[in-house]
Design a protein around this motif. Structure first.
Motif: not given
Length: 410
Positions: A225-235, A237-240, A369-374
């Motif tokens: 989960i810790g790793e997920l938190v720190f790759i969410l930005d790239l994830f 960005i790649g999605l949106l 996740s919520l913050s990046l999506y918004l």
């Protein structure tokens, strides 16, 4: 602080540090080379595939490597220790294959209409197996308290992966880069060909297998989960956003992220000793104080140098990566993480309070996740960088509060 550094050197910490630095430097140099050779679209596509794989990497083998380090280092009987290594490797391998199937199913659901992404993830599942083999071997060396052999093995794997990656990318571009990533972990067999597989149930003197796997999967899930938190930005960005945006953000974050290796060098070396002193509050507090003294100086130097030479640093990736705004924000975030997150995640684990790490990581996963999506549709990459800054800060400050709260009970 002088005694702190001398003790670190006595434990072959210099070798551990050298291996981690070479590992990060090798990955960094390969990324620089690939970023300059491949187009933004190809580099972004490869980065996306690697980040998808990273979601599962920390949980490889259901965390068997984590359990090997924790329990193996406490076993004095060499026969029992070898039995633990064989047991953890064998069952971990089966669990790793289950995770591989799960990874492919999830990729099929998420990208059912994008065959290129599914194909890429399928290829990276080969790397997933290879990384499992490498991490298990590293864990065995650490459990034997053999930092020197661990370091030499890590250096061998890092340097050969760099050479193979540069050669294959130069010859075959994106396909060569992907091939090198999938094949390089299996160079482990050029270093150590011993593989011992057995599904025989073992009874251990100091712990039960249920306890072993409970610690392993809990720690792995926390790390995951810790790793997920720190790759969410790239994830996200790649999605949106576009692949070139992934490439630009990847380059901007590369130096800041690699700064954290400075803290990991100390914490990986000292972690077994901290576990031994998990009930000695005075020892642990003194360690924290010495760590802060050392890394306050290190963090200041890194920050000043990183800001003064920002244009020169980014220019090594190519003329297309010249905007330093994102890089500067992430540099501040990395120094905060160096002082707090790197330290207190390990400190909580050393006193057996991994559930705090798990709870904090789960909270940050949802919040980020919520913050990046918004934020991404309105503020783009700048918004992503500020969300990452907040995430890195909280990922250190919250564990610090949790640690000092729990340490009062020691």
């Amino acid at each position: 602080m002088v005694t702190f550094i001398k003790d670190f050197i006595a434990k072959k910490g210099i070798w551990v540090g050298l291996s981690l630095l070479i590992a990060r430097l090798s990955a960094f140099l390969l990324s620089v080379f690939v970023a300059r050779v491949l187009s933004k679209e190809d580099f972004g596509a490869a980065t996306f595939g690697l980040n998808f794989l990273t979601i599962f990497l920390a949980f490889a083998g259901f965390g068997a490597a984590q359990g090997v380090v924790k329990y193996g280092s406490g076993i004095e009987n060499s026969l029992q220790k070898k039995q633990l290594f064989r047991y953890a490797f064998s069952y971990g391998l089966i669990y790793n294959l289950v995770l591989t199937v799960l990874m492919l199913v999830i990729s099929g659901i998420l990208y059912w209409d994008e065959f290129a992404k599914i194909k890429l993830i399928l290829l990276f599942s080969i790397r997933f197996l290879g990384i499992y083999l490498v991490e298990q071997k590293k864990a065995e060396y650490r459990a034997d308290l053999d930092n020197l052999t661990f370091a030499k093995f890590d250096i061998f794997m890092s340097v050969t992966a760099l050479i193979l990656g540069i050669l294959c990318t130069y010859l075959w571009n994106l396909n060569g880069f992907i091939f090198s990533l999938c094949f390089s972990p299996f160079l482990i067999f050029a270093y150590n060909r011993k593989v011992s597989f057995s599904l025989k149930k073992i009874i251990f003197k100091d712990f039960k297998t249920k306890e072993f796997w409970r610690f392993s999967w809990t720690t792995a899930l926390t790390t995951q989960i810790g790793e997920l938190v720190f790759i969410l930005d790239l994830f996200f960005i790649g999605l949106l956003m576009k692949d070139q945006d992934v490439a630009y953000y990847k380059v901007s974050s590369m130096i800041p992220v690699n700064i954290l290796v400075l803290g990991f060098i100390f914490m990986q070396t000292e972690y077994p000793k901290l576990c031994q002193h998990h009930r000695d509050r005075k020892y642990q507090y003194q360690f924290i104080l010495n760590y802060w003294k050392l890394f306050a100086v290190v963090g200041t130097i890194v920050l000043v140098a990183g800001l003064l030479f920002d244009n020169q640093i980014l220019s090594i990736f190519g003329h297309q990566y010249q905007n330093t705004e994102i890089y500067r924000i992430l540099l501040f975030a990395a120094v905060i993480s160096l002082l707090f997150r790197v330290l207190f995640v390990y400190m909580l684990a050393s006193i057996g309070k991994t559930m705090w790490n798990l709870s904090i990581s789960a909270f940050l996963l949802f919040a980020t996740s919520l913050s990046l999506y918004l934020v991404i549709p309105e503020y783009g990459l700048r918004g992503v960088s500020y969300v990452t800054f907040g995430c890195l800060a909280l990922s250190g400050i919250l564990p610090a509060f949790a640690y000092f709260y729990e340490s009062k009970k020691i």
